[in-house]
Scaffold this motif. Structure first.
Motif, PDB file in Angstrom:
ATOM      1  N   TYR A 156       0.860   0.130  -0.406  1.00  0.00           N
ATOM      2  CA  TYR A 156       1.340   0.443  -1.755  1.00  0.00           C
ATOM      3  C   TYR A 156       1.060   1.870  -2.231  1.00  0.00           C
ATOM      4  O   TYR A 156       1.604   2.291  -3.245  1.00  0.00           O
ATOM      5  CB  TYR A 156       0.749  -0.552  -2.758  1.00  0.00           C
ATOM      6  N   ALA A 157       0.206   2.612  -1.477  1.00  0.00           N
ATOM      7  CA  ALA A 157      -0.178   3.930  -1.986  1.00  0.00           C
ATOM      8  C   ALA A 157       1.026   4.827  -2.252  1.00  0.00           C
ATOM      9  O   ALA A 157       1.055   5.560  -3.233  1.00  0.00           O
ATOM     10  CB  ALA A 157      -1.139   4.598  -1.006  1.00  0.00           C
ATOM     11  N   LYS A 158       2.036   4.708  -1.390  1.00  0.00           N
ATOM     12  CA  LYS A 158       3.147   5.643  -1.564  1.00  0.00           C
ATOM     13  C   LYS A 158       3.940   5.381  -2.842  1.00  0.00           C
ATOM     14  O   LYS A 158       4.638   6.266  -3.337  1.00  0.00           O
ATOM     15  CB  LYS A 158       4.060   5.644  -0.334  1.00  0.00           C
ATOM     16  N   PHE A 159       3.799   4.189  -3.400  1.00  0.00           N
ATOM     17  CA  PHE A 159       4.482   3.913  -4.661  1.00  0.00           C
ATOM     18  C   PHE A 159       3.684   4.402  -5.860  1.00  0.00           C
ATOM     19  O   PHE A 159       4.212   4.508  -6.965  1.00  0.00           O
ATOM     20  CB  PHE A 159       4.743   2.412  -4.816  1.00  0.00           C
ATOM     21  N   LYS A 160       2.397   4.627  -5.654  1.00  0.00           N
ATOM     22  CA  LYS A 160       1.536   5.040  -6.761  1.00  0.00           C
ATOM     23  C   LYS A 160       0.734   6.284  -6.379  1.00  0.00           C
ATOM     24  O   LYS A 160      -0.501   6.224  -6.314  1.00  0.00           O
ATOM     25  CB  LYS A 160       0.549   3.908  -7.121  1.00  0.00           C
ATOM     26  N   PRO A 161       1.419   7.377  -6.095  1.00  0.00           N
ATOM     27  CA  PRO A 161       0.687   8.562  -5.631  1.00  0.00           C
ATOM     28  C   PRO A 161      -0.372   9.032  -6.639  1.00  0.00           C
ATOM     29  O   PRO A 161      -1.463   9.440  -6.248  1.00  0.00           O
ATOM     30  CB  PRO A 161       1.767   9.608  -5.421  1.00  0.00           C
ATOM     31  N   ASP A 162      -0.043   8.933  -7.922  1.00  0.00           N
ATOM     32  CA  ASP A 162      -0.973   9.450  -8.930  1.00  0.00           C
ATOM     33  C   ASP A 162      -2.273   8.650  -8.954  1.00  0.00           C
ATOM     34  O   ASP A 162      -3.349   9.196  -9.133  1.00  0.00           O
ATOM     35  CB  ASP A 162      -0.311   9.428 -10.317  1.00  0.00           C
ATOM     36  N   LEU A 163      -2.161   7.344  -8.730  1.00  0.00           N
ATOM     37  CA  LEU A 163      -3.363   6.518  -8.736  1.00  0.00           C
ATOM     38  C   LEU A 163      -4.134   6.654  -7.421  1.00  0.00           C
ATOM     39  O   LEU A 163      -5.357   6.557  -7.381  1.00  0.00           O
ATOM     40  CB  LEU A 163      -2.996   5.052  -8.955  1.00  0.00           C
ATOM     41  N   SER A 164      -3.378   6.905  -6.352  1.00  0.00           N
ATOM     42  CA  SER A 164      -4.008   6.985  -5.045  1.00  0.00           C
ATOM     43  C   SER A 164      -5.075   8.071  -4.997  1.00  0.00           C
ATOM     44  O   SER A 164      -6.045   7.968  -4.257  1.00  0.00           O
ATOM     45  CB  SER A 164      -2.973   7.260  -3.963  1.00  0.00           C
ATOM     46  N   ILE A 165      -4.852   9.095  -5.774  1.00  0.00           N
ATOM     47  CA  ILE A 165      -5.793  10.207  -5.769  1.00  0.00           C
ATOM     48  C   ILE A 165      -7.204   9.726  -6.131  1.00  0.00           C
ATOM     49  O   ILE A 165      -8.201  10.297  -5.705  1.00  0.00           O
ATOM     50  CB  ILE A 165      -5.296  11.315  -6.743  1.00  0.00           C
ATOM     51  N   LEU A 166      -7.248   8.617  -6.871  1.00  0.00           N
ATOM     52  CA  LEU A 166      -8.536   8.075  -7.291  1.00  0.00           C
ATOM     53  C   LEU A 166      -9.404   7.648  -6.116  1.00  0.00           C
ATOM     54  O   LEU A 166     -10.616   7.623  -6.193  1.00  0.00           O
ATOM     55  CB  LEU A 166      -8.323   6.854  -8.199  1.00  0.00           C
ATOM     56  N   VAL A 167      -8.743   7.281  -5.004  1.00  0.00           N
ATOM     57  CA  VAL A 167      -9.515   6.732  -3.891  1.00  0.00           C
ATOM     58  C   VAL A 167     -10.026   7.804  -2.952  1.00  0.00           C
ATOM     59  O   VAL A 167     -10.854   7.542  -2.091  1.00  0.00           O
ATOM     60  CB  VAL A 167      -8.684   5.715  -3.074  1.00  0.00           C
ATOM     61  N   VAL A 168      -9.514   9.022  -3.130  1.00  0.00           N
ATOM     62  CA  VAL A 168      -9.883  10.078  -2.187  1.00  0.00           C
ATOM     63  C   VAL A 168     -11.389  10.203  -2.052  1.00  0.00           C
ATOM     64  O   VAL A 168     -11.930  10.309  -0.953  1.00  0.00           O
ATOM     65  CB  VAL A 168      -9.248  11.417  -2.606  1.00  0.00           C
ATOM     66  N   ASN A 169     -12.046  10.143  -3.172  1.00  0.00           N
ATOM     67  CA  ASN A 169     -13.492  10.327  -3.145  1.00  0.00           C
ATOM     68  C   ASN A 169     -14.192   9.260  -2.296  1.00  0.00           C
ATOM     69  O   ASN A 169     -15.067   9.581  -1.484  1.00  0.00           O
ATOM     70  CB  ASN A 169     -14.031  10.325  -4.566  1.00  0.00           C
ATOM     71  N   SER A 170     -13.757   8.018  -2.462  1.00  0.00           N
ATOM     72  CA  SER A 170     -14.373   6.956  -1.666  1.00  0.00           C
ATOM     73  C   SER A 170     -14.119   7.182  -0.184  1.00  0.00           C
ATOM     74  O   SER A 170     -14.976   6.932   0.651  1.00  0.00           O
ATOM     75  CB  SER A 170     -13.829   5.585  -2.045  1.00  0.00           C
ATOM     76  N   PHE A 171     -12.923   7.654   0.113  1.00  0.00           N
ATOM     77  CA  PHE A 171     -12.616   7.940   1.518  1.00  0.00           C
ATOM     78  C   PHE A 171     -13.574   8.988   2.075  1.00  0.00           C
ATOM     79  O   PHE A 171     -14.124   8.839   3.164  1.00  0.00           O
ATOM     80  CB  PHE A 171     -11.182   8.466   1.649  1.00  0.00           C
ATOM     81  N   ILE A 172     -13.736  10.053   1.299  1.00  0.00           N
ATOM     82  CA  ILE A 172     -14.594  11.140   1.784  1.00  0.00           C
ATOM     83  C   ILE A 172     -16.014  10.629   1.990  1.00  0.00           C
ATOM     84  O   ILE A 172     -16.662  10.965   2.985  1.00  0.00           O
ATOM     85  CB  ILE A 172     -14.539  12.332   0.815  1.00  0.00           C
ATOM     86  N   GLN A 173     -16.446   9.763   1.074  1.00  0.00           N
ATOM     87  CA  GLN A 173     -17.775   9.170   1.242  1.00  0.00           C
ATOM     88  C   GLN A 173     -17.845   8.336   2.521  1.00  0.00           C
ATOM     89  O   GLN A 173     -18.772   8.471   3.316  1.00  0.00           O
ATOM     90  CB  GLN A 173     -18.111   8.273   0.034  1.00  0.00           C
ATOM     91  N   ASP A 174     -16.823   7.494   2.686  1.00  0.00           N
ATOM     92  CA  ASP A 174     -16.814   6.621   3.867  1.00  0.00           C
ATOM     93  C   ASP A 174     -16.780   7.419   5.162  1.00  0.00           C
ATOM     94  O   ASP A 174     -17.363   7.028   6.169  1.00  0.00           O
ATOM     95  CB  ASP A 174     -15.601   5.682   3.822  1.00  0.00           C
ATOM     96  N   ALA A 175     -16.072   8.530   5.133  1.00  0.00           N
ATOM     97  CA  ALA A 175     -15.955   9.340   6.343  1.00  0.00           C
ATOM     98  C   ALA A 175     -17.286   9.979   6.715  1.00  0.00           C
ATOM     99  O   ALA A 175     -17.420  10.567   7.786  1.00  0.00           O
ATOM    100  CB  ALA A 175     -14.884  10.403   6.158  1.00  0.00           C
ATOM    101  N   LYS A 176     -18.255   9.897   5.805  1.00  0.00           N
ATOM    102  CA  LYS A 176     -19.575  10.451   6.114  1.00  0.00           C
ATOM    103  C   LYS A 176     -20.580   9.326   6.350  1.00  0.00           C
ATOM    104  O   LYS A 176     -21.750   9.583   6.584  1.00  0.00           O
ATOM    105  CB  LYS A 176     -20.065  11.291   4.925  1.00  0.00           C
TER     106      LYS A 176
END
Lengths: 434, 904
Positions: free
Chosen positions: B69-89
């Protein structure tokens, strides 16, 4: 590469769909429904529809479909679909079905994410997957940092198929040599095709990282050893008669380059049961049975059948659960069967006389005769399908293959108990034309 | 609807709640809905909140949701970036890899931007699991934003991974690089001396899939010299003992490629010997894999005919093999046939010919014929088998035998004609085009030896008008041959055929050929005899089906789809760069494509040359058709795999090609714009357009449905009210669900059912009232049935039939109508327009100023209708006279004709 994997049942209901690449949209499901499911006719397993290719395999009541837009490696796709099925069997048991998939869908998705990434198959060893993807009730609490590290190494490791640090108090190896006979005999008794497809199945409970070496009575190897002087070979023990193996394939644990240079089979086995090797023999194959069929159409409404089966193996041995299926015309009304041994009855569902003999001793001759009465009027062509046999003969190999030795080298192991079993099997693949 | 809303609401509550197990349960439910196609995008924010969980399984589910669903809600998806960066570490490598894998699959620009940094770190991670995941992530990113990959230097990172100690990292890096290569304007990676040994080492230790990627990459490498090629092959040969068929076949591909660098016959011989058993062992796999293997073995045998010598038994079909496997096995058996094994093979073929699967049986009969053509010493035995098959009296067997016998005659003329008698006795039912024309050819060719040849031919000629063009052409030729053999018995017959073909046929091929014969016969019968009955070139039996260039391409593509379809990849894969071979050393990609295209053109030219060669050979003029037909068949067959559904169209297209007027006289399926029957307003967001069309002898209601709401629509149904024509829809309006903003086409067959005819004496109307249902709501609308869809394909009357029918209807019944203001009064165009609608031309004559044309048509409810069009070219008007037994529909028909004539 693979753009998506779809599980869909024969009614067109989607069980699982996982898209890996953006070159397809969800509408491919409709295409599959219309062009493959609706077509009903069993066509070949690859279907190309307007730039999209479907590779599919049926399992029970549903299909597993790989979808692609590219010129993908087709052998890889089908091997991968087969692997998916193997993995699911490992997780859900041999008889997994639509319902299993539905109730475990989150696990299925987890697996489908792990075993394939961006359309490229990745780690597919069930034993390794089970380390970090588990079924609900077996889920472990949080793993320690070390153990997680180990998992990731194993998932990509060189010996991906075996865990380190296994320990058994009693070290055992079971070797099963199972030979599947694919025989085709003409109605005059001539063997048109006599292929033996053998498997060497190993089940082991061994500690540490054991190096195993398996020796067979393979002619190429033995010739090599004796330097071509075959006179020196002693034929006193049956196991030393060399046989010609046409071709052999191995589990990925077997060092292929070593086999290529000196024909030795060495490997570090996975824990538990696995198929170590499969081989094919077509020369000098021993025939366990001789079948003499006499099928005569008497007039338009009667067929006389007489089938004689002679066992050719030693009288010390016997065949278990022998079943002889004798086809009858589709418009069969009833069969009057006479036989001395075993049970026989007509099964209208498969249009066959099914004759089962629990224990078929070696060097024995059994026969069955029957009068098949047909329904008058409906005169259609009878394609005369072949008679097919099921049987299992313990301690017998058609190819004559024998295990000469199995060496296990591992410093922590002092004694290994080894068992070898031989089985000769036909599941309807021993066929006699009538 | 409201129930669904309740469910969503409940899920929302659970997702935002504190209870962890409820949360997880809810996430699971959401993903379950997603799988079956329910729209759960409205829960986006709530699901996102669950992302920070410690529970790995739940995290995976949330990620799965995000990817969809991210591609339908690009503006909201930005919210998860931080969690991703955390997870990647994260300290857990599995979590790090999971984050990178998911981020790469979320196709949102805003997210991509933030991916670069963690990705770079992961490419250099200590953990091989993270590295192998990161390697593929580069390929994912490249698909979205190639420039980013280049500017960020990820390609260098990938190249560095090739020297990694972990084989899975190496193979994933190779896969990613190959992927980039296939799209990039110039290759970013080539195998050289340095990385070659690294790659080979990795192959030894890799898992099965990695081995395949590595082998497929290796195949693109061109060894520098013979020695290197040999050592490469030696390294690869052990792979052929692998259990996995993909590893085996990819090895075969690589070995075949490298073998082209080796000259020593002896060395090559040893390689063949090592390859053969592995190829044969592939047949122990499940049927799907066998199928791929067989298709590939077919190619290998075409190139190296002796490689599987002596292994023919392996390809014997088992009774319970699936048909697609049997067909391929049979194909290979034919190729393997030789003097030594032909006896055994023929016995097999005969057994196959007695099975029940029609396509397989036919192929088995063909196989016997091909064996006869290929191996002269076996011909006598083949014929014996064929004759015994005729006795079976199964009509599809007999038909196929006729075709095969014709080919045997063409290979061994004047040798086996003794069997003609048996053949003639059994031609009770020939309905297949090919076997019909084959039989007719035989009768014509051996007219002098068949006692009653003129009778036989006459019986075929009775239905001349209804025959397929191929059969008509053959009938024409055979009649001429008959005449040349026995002029006294067949003059009348010939006269009839020639005049029908020249005057009544609209097929230019037939007409022209008839003229040629006519003129030849009238100019100098002796010369005509020499030409028409001259000796013909013999046909050849050969193993190689494909041109060597095509074969090489296909072998290079083992075991890809291309090698299964037996078509070069660019034929079925869209927007793909042509698979270039290294040794072509092409820097610029465009050039590459050009070259390949040039080659293809050349090949086409070559083919054309071949065709013209045949053409020039006047002796074979008469039989040219059957040869070109074979070629055509092959073409069609190749196309058939791709466009199975469109095969009808292809045949039409082929006809078009033969047509001297180009597209003019052929019937085409013109895509007529559909009419709006239910607008979105009335249908509450459902828009339907439709039109009635006729194809393949039946009437279809072609619809396109559009969902203009935000929710999926389902439960479609369609019913017609009783109507004047008795049309009744037979099928669903649309199966399944129509997603928001989706448009789908549907085509419902509408057969005529007498029980559905509305009997109202006064009113006949072409209006159809229909009710359309969706999700248990019903809408009423109406549509017009154009009269021409009711005109059947068999509406053409012969001249004499027309005349008789015309006279049978009294003059008083004739209905007259004047059509004025025509834009076009050319009779050819009028004919074309009407024939396009199944209103068939019968005859034409001139009377004073007028040009008078006669047409006939047939409808299911009113039988034949006869038309006379008197065209006045001066005033651009037409006087239309209509005669029909059932005059109810005449008014409607007249309007229809006016409409058709004024169209365009």
């Amino acid at each position: 590469m693979i753009s998506g994997i779809l599980f869909i049942n024969e009614l067109g209901k989607v069980l699982i769909s996982r898209i890996y690449r953006q070159d397809i949209t969800i509408s491919f499901i409709d295409q599959f429904k219309i062009k493959v499911l609706a077509a009903k006719k069993t066509t070949n397993p690859i279907k190309h529809v307007e730039g999209t290719t479907f590779c599919f395999r049926r399992i029970g009541s549903f299909f597993i479909v790989a979808v692609t837009k590219k010129n993908i490696n087709a052998a890889l796709v089908f091997e991968f679909l087969n692997t998916i099925i193997e993995i699911f069997k490992g997780y859900f048991g041999e008889k997994f079905n639509e319902n299993t998939i539905r109730t475990n869908f989150s696990l299925v998705y987890e697996l489908l994410d792990e075993i394939i990434d961006f359309g490229y198959p990745q780690t597919t060893e069930t034993d390794i997957l089970k380390l970090y993807i588990t079924r609900e009730n077996q889920r472990q609490t949080k793993k320690s940092k070390e153990s997680v590290k180990q998992i990731s190494i194993k998932a990509t490791g060189v010996i991906g198929w075996r865990q380190e640090g296994l320990k058994y108090s009693r070290n055992e190896v079971f070797l099963d040599i199972v030979e599947n006979l694919h025989f085709l005999v003409s109605n005059s008794g001539k063997f048109l095709k006599s292929d033996v497809f053998g498997e060497i199945i190993m089940k082991s409970r061994l500690s540490g990282m054991p190096d195993c070496k398996l020796g067979l009575n393979d002619k190429v190897l033995l010739d090599k050893r004796s330097g071509g002087k075959r006179t020196k070979m002693k034929n006193t023990r049956g196991g030393n008669t060399p046989i010609v193996i046409d071709d052999v394939t191995f589990h990925q644990c077997v060092k292929l380059s070593k086999f290529d240079t000196d024909r030795s089979i060495s490997f570090v086995p996975p824990d538990g049961e696995f198929q170590c090797a499969s081989y094919r023999v077509t020369e000098n194959v021993k025939k366990p049975f001789k079948v003499i069929p006499i099928v005569k159409e008497r007039g338009a409404i009667t067929v006389d059948v007489k089938v004689t089966v002679i066992s050719l193996f030693s009288e010390n041995l016997f065949a278990k659960n022998t079943v002889v299926r004798i086809p009858t015309p589709p418009n069969t009304a009833e069969c009057v069967i006479t036989t001395q041994t075993g049970k026989a009855k007509y099964d209208p569902q498969i249009n066959c006389i099914v004759w089962s003999i629990k224990r078929f001793q070696g060097k024995e001759e059994l026969s069955l005769s029957a009068e098949v009465n047909l329904i008058r009027g409906k005169q259609s062509v009878w394609s005369r399908p072949p008679i097919s046999l099921d049987f299992t003969i313990p301690s017998y190999t058609s190819s004559g293959l024998r295990v000469r030795y199995l060496k296990v080298v591992e410093k922590s192991i002092t004694e290994v108990v080894k068992w070898v079993r031989y089985l000769c099997v036909s599941k309807g693949t021993f066929q006699v034309r009538i | 609807m409201s129930k669904q809303r309740d469910e969503l609401h409940e899920l929302r509550l659970k997702l935002s709640g504190e209870n962890a197990s409820h949360q997880k349960e809810a996430v699971k439910q959401v993903v379950a809905y997603m799988t079956v196609g329910k729209d759960v995008s409205s829960l986006f924010t709530e699901v996102l909140k669950c992302m920070t969980t410690e529970d790995l399984e739940m995290k995976k589910l949330v990620y799965l949701y995000l990817m969809t669903y991210a591609k339908f809600k690009p503006d909201l998806s930005i919210l998860v970036v931080n969690s991703f960066i955390q997870d990647a570490k994260d300290e857990n490598p599995l979590v790090r890899a999971l984050a990178i894998r998911t981020m790469g699959s979320i196709r949102v620009e805003e997210v991509t931007e933030y991916l670069c940094q963690p990705l770079r770190r992961c490419l250099k991670d200590d953990d091989p699991y993270v590295k192998k995941t990161a390697a593929l992530c580069v390929a994912k990113l490249f698909e979205m934003d190639p420039e980013l990959i280049e500017s960020q230097g990820f390609i260098e990172d990938l190249l560095a991974l090739i020297t990694d100690s972990n084989s899975m990292v190496v193979s994933n890096a190779l896969a990613a690089l190959q992927e980039i290569n296939s799209v990039a304007s110039k290759p970013v990676f080539v195998i050289d001396k340095k990385n070659l040994s690294k790659i080979l080492n990795a192959m030894g230790e890799a898992n099965e899939w990695s081995q395949v990627f590595i082998l497929d990459t290796l195949s693109t490498y061109t060894p520098r010299n013979e020695r290197e090629a040999e050592s490469l092959i030696e390294r690869i040969i052990p792979r052929m003992s692998h259990k996995n068929a993909a590893v085996v076949l990819s090895s075969v591909r690589a070995i075949l490629q490298f073998m082209s660098n080796i000259k020593s016959k002896k060395v090559l011989e040893t390689y063949y010997r090592k390859m053969a058993p592995s190829l044969v062992s592939l047949l122990t796999n499940p049927p799907e894999v066998q199928y791929v293997a067989l298709k590939n073995i077919n190619l290998v045998v075409q190139k190296y005919p002796t490689i599987l010598k002596g292994s023919h038994k392996v390809f014997f079909c088992r009774y319970n093999d699936p048909t697609y496997v049997k067909m391929e096995k049979l194909e290979i058996l034919i190729m393997l046939a030789n003097e030594d094994n032909v006896e055994a093979l023929l016995k097999e073929f005969k057994v196959y010919a007695q099975e029940v699967d029609v396509t397989f049986v036919r192929k088995a009969v063909r196989a016997i014929g091909l064996a006869a053509i290929k191996i002269p010493s076996a011909t006598q035995r083949c014929i014996k088998h064929l004759l015994s098959l005729i006795k079976s009296q199964i009509h599809y067997v007999t038909q196929e035998v006729v075709v095969v016998v014709k080919d045997i005659f063409r290979k061994y003329p004047n040798k086996y004609e003794s069997i003609i008698g048996t053949l003639c006795n059994s031609l009770t039912t020939l309905d297949d085009i090919e076997s019909k024309s084959s039989m007719i050819w035989i009768i014509g060719q051996y007219a002098d030896r068949i006692e009653n040849s003129e009778e036989l031919l006459e019986s075929f000629l009775e239905t001349f008008d209804e025959e397929n063009p191929e059969v008509q052409l053959q009938l024409l030729t055979s009649t001429v041959k008959l005449f040349l053999h026995k002029p006294e018995d067949s003059q009348e017959l010939l006269q009839d055929v020639l005049s029908t073909a020249t005057q009544e046929s609209e097929n230019p091929d037939l007409r022209e050929r008839a003229y040629i014969y006519w003129r030849m016969l009238s100019t100098d019968p002796d010369v005509a005899k020499e030409i028409i009955l001259g000796e013909k070139p013999l046909i050849e039996g050969t193993n190689r089906k494909y041109h060597i260039d095509l074969l090489e391409t296909l072998l290079f593509n083992i075991p890809s789809l291309s090698s299964v379809f037996h078509k070069p990849p660019e034929n079925f894969v869209t927007n793909v760069k042509v698979f270039l071979r290294e040794d072509e050393e092409i820097e610029n990609d465009e050039e590459g494509i050009l070259q390949v295209e040039e080659e293809r053109e050349k090949e086409q030219e070559k083919q054309q040359e071949e065709t013209t060669n045949t053409n020039q050979n006047i002796g074979s003029l008469i039989d040219f058709n059957s040869e070109s037909k074979q070629q055509q068949n092959q073409n069609t067959q190749q196309q058939r795999t791709t466009h199975v559904v469109q095969s009808q169209d292809i045949r039409q297209n082929n006809n078009v090609n033969q047509d001297e007027y180009g597209m003019g006289l052929s019937k085409m399926n013109v895509d007529i714009p559909k009419k709006l029957i239910l607008d979105a307003e009335k249908g509450e967001g459902l828009e339907i357009k439709g039109i009635f069309q006729r194809r393949e002898n039946s009437i279809f209601y072609e619809l396109s449905l559009t969902n203009k709401t935000q929710a999926p629509i389902g439960g479609f149904a369609c019913v017609f009210n009783t109507n004047s024509f008795g049309l009744k829809p037979n099928g669903w309006l649309l199966d399944g669900v129509l997603m928001p903003m989706q448009t789908r086409g549907s085509s419902i067959p509408c057969p005529i059912e007498t029980s559905h005819i509305k009997h109202q004496n006064d009113q006949i109307s072409n209006l159809i009232q229909l009710a359309i249902g969706k999700d248990s709501q019903v809408y009423y609308c109406q549509d017009e049935v154009p009269f021409h869809v009711l005109c059947t394909e068999d509406g053409k009357l012969g001249r004499s039939e027309f005349l008789k029918a015309w006279k049978d209807i009294p003059d008083e019944v004739e209905s007259l109508k004047e059509i004025t203001d025509l834009t076009e009064s050319n009779s050819n165009i009028i004919k074309l327009k009407l024939e396009n609608k199944n209103i068939f031309f019968v005859a034409k004559r001139k009377a004073d100023e007028l040009e008078i044309m006669y047409f006939s048509l047939k409808t299911e409810m009113a039988g034949f209708v006869l038309l006379e069009l008197a065209i006045d070219h001066n005033s651009n008007s037409i006087q239309l006279a209509t005669r029909a037994n059932n005059i109810d529909f005449v008014g409607m028909l007249e309007l229809e004709i006016e409409k058709i004539l004024k169209e365009y």
